[in-house]
Scaffold this active site. Structure first.
Site, short mmCIF file in Angstrom:
data_model
loop_
_atom_site.label_atom_id
_atom_site.label_comp_id
_atom_site.label_asym_id
_atom_site.label_seq_id
_atom_site.Cartn_x
_atom_site.Cartn_y
_atom_site.Cartn_z
N CYS A 46 0.84 -1.20 0.00
CA CYS A 46 0.00 0.00 0.00
C CYS A 46 0.88 1.25 0.00
O CYS A 46 2.07 1.18 0.28
CB CYS A 46 -0.90 0.05 1.24
SG CYS A 46 -1.90 -1.44 1.48
N ARG A 62 -4.96 6.92 0.57
CA ARG A 62 -4.04 5.83 0.28
C ARG A 62 -4.50 5.02 -0.91
O ARG A 62 -5.67 5.06 -1.33
CB ARG A 62 -3.95 4.94 1.50
CG ARG A 62 -5.27 4.31 1.97
CD ARG A 62 -5.47 2.88 1.56
NE ARG A 62 -4.47 1.99 2.05
CZ ARG A 62 -4.45 1.46 3.29
NH1 ARG A 62 -5.45 1.72 4.12
NH2 ARG A 62 -3.50 0.63 3.66
#
Length: 327
Positions: free
Chosen positions: A2, A15
């Protein structure tokens, strides 16, 4: 895998979540009177409202990332091989299971300073949410209007690091990423001077050569460098809506395209969704891999009240705007 980005000066946080399989993710608003419970701490019947992406199990939101109504943001990112959780609680510490950390911090704290003070007392205990829910090895990105912080659970305790770049990816530990930035300090958005052989005529054959050497692969190290570079140079105008779109363009620079990263099990890592939380309006924006369009869920005052979770299934199919011809 991520990437988390915090534009503290703009009140924008979000994100990419990169994974090879869905985890039941939905946008979830947790109102102020939803009762949070903890293994080793007293229950929290009242707290600031939260909005973010979560899977809901046994009427409990398990947040991947969220922000509270005061503009404090927190995201958990994969940290395998380094994340350490203790087998037993310590009576002298604030003992928390990993899945409880986001509700605890965003439920108790209004500011990054308060979060830093609370996290300094935390001991993460190896307790899964329930049978069938394995412990995910994580580290966390926390931010508000004053800056950003990284929390990494190691064998000697929870390490807290100031994050001046406002970026977090995955392994190695955060100090390594900070040191590695020094190796790329010469990158630029401008055309480079001919310092190789000034007497030779060496014309450039295009734009973008100032960033020659910026890695383009999907590894955590490369995504960290690329995210720092892109975030540092992305231009934002005065229009707030266009700023939201620009935030997603920054995330696009480190997104995973389906099929370009395969796992040991033969799956494809991809950016399942990208998100942006506007702390000024309490709006959670997202796009899924297959939708591509931006969607918005606003945590208005009505949504912040009460005790029942508000759950918004993701829009996961393409949405095409059909233009009409000019008359």
């Amino acid at each position: 895998m991520c990437t988390s980005i915090a534009y503290s000066d703009r009140g924008l946080y979000g994100r990419n979540l990169d994974l090879d399989t869905p985890f039941g993710e939905q946008v979830v608003i947790t109102p102020r009177d939803f009762p949070f419970t903890f293994h080793h701490l007293p229950p929290m019947p009242h707290h600031p409202a939260l909005t973010g992406m979560a899977t809901v199990a046994h009427n409990t939101p398990l947040y991947a990332e969220a922000a509270n109504e005061h503009g404090l943001y927190m995201a958990g990112l994969y940290f395998p091989g380094n994340a350490h959780y203790f087998d037993a609680p310590d009576p002298a510490a604030c003992n928390v299971a990993p899945f409880e950390l986001i509700p605890l911090v965003l439920g108790r704290c209004k500011t990054l300073a308060q979060a830093r003070e609370l996290l300094a007392t935390v001991r993460l205990v190896a307790e899964p949410f329930a049978p069938g829910f394995p412990l995910a090895p994580l580290h966390w990105h926390i931010a508000d209007a004053t800056g950003a912080l990284v929390a990494e659970p190691m064998a000697d305790g929870l390490h807290l690091y100031e994050d001046p770049a406002g970026v977090l990816t995955n392994n190695p530990p955060f100090p390594w990423h900070q040191t590695n930035l020094h190796n790329y300090r010469g990158l630029s958005t401008a055309a480079p001077a001919n310092s190789l052989a000034p007497a030779l005529e060496l014309p450039l054959c295009g734009q973008g050569f100032g960033a020659l050497g910026l890695p383009g692969d999907a590894s955590p190290v490369s995504r960290y460098l690329r995210a720092v570079f892109t975030k540092a140079h992305a231009v934002f105008g005065p229009d707030r809506d266009c700023g939201i779109v620009q935030f997603f363009h920054v995330l696009d620079a480190v997104a995973m395209v389906r099929g370009t990263v395969t796992t040991d099990q033969g799956g494809c890592d991809e950016t399942r969704y990208s998100s942006c939380i506007d702390a000024q309006t309490g709006t959670y924006y997202y796009k899924t891999y297959d939708s591509g369009s931006l969607h918005a869920v606003t945590m208005d005052e009505a949504a912040r009240q009460g005790s029942d979770l508000r759950v918004y299934p993701l829009q996961a199919r393409p949405l095409f705007h059909q233009d009409a011809p000019v008359a």
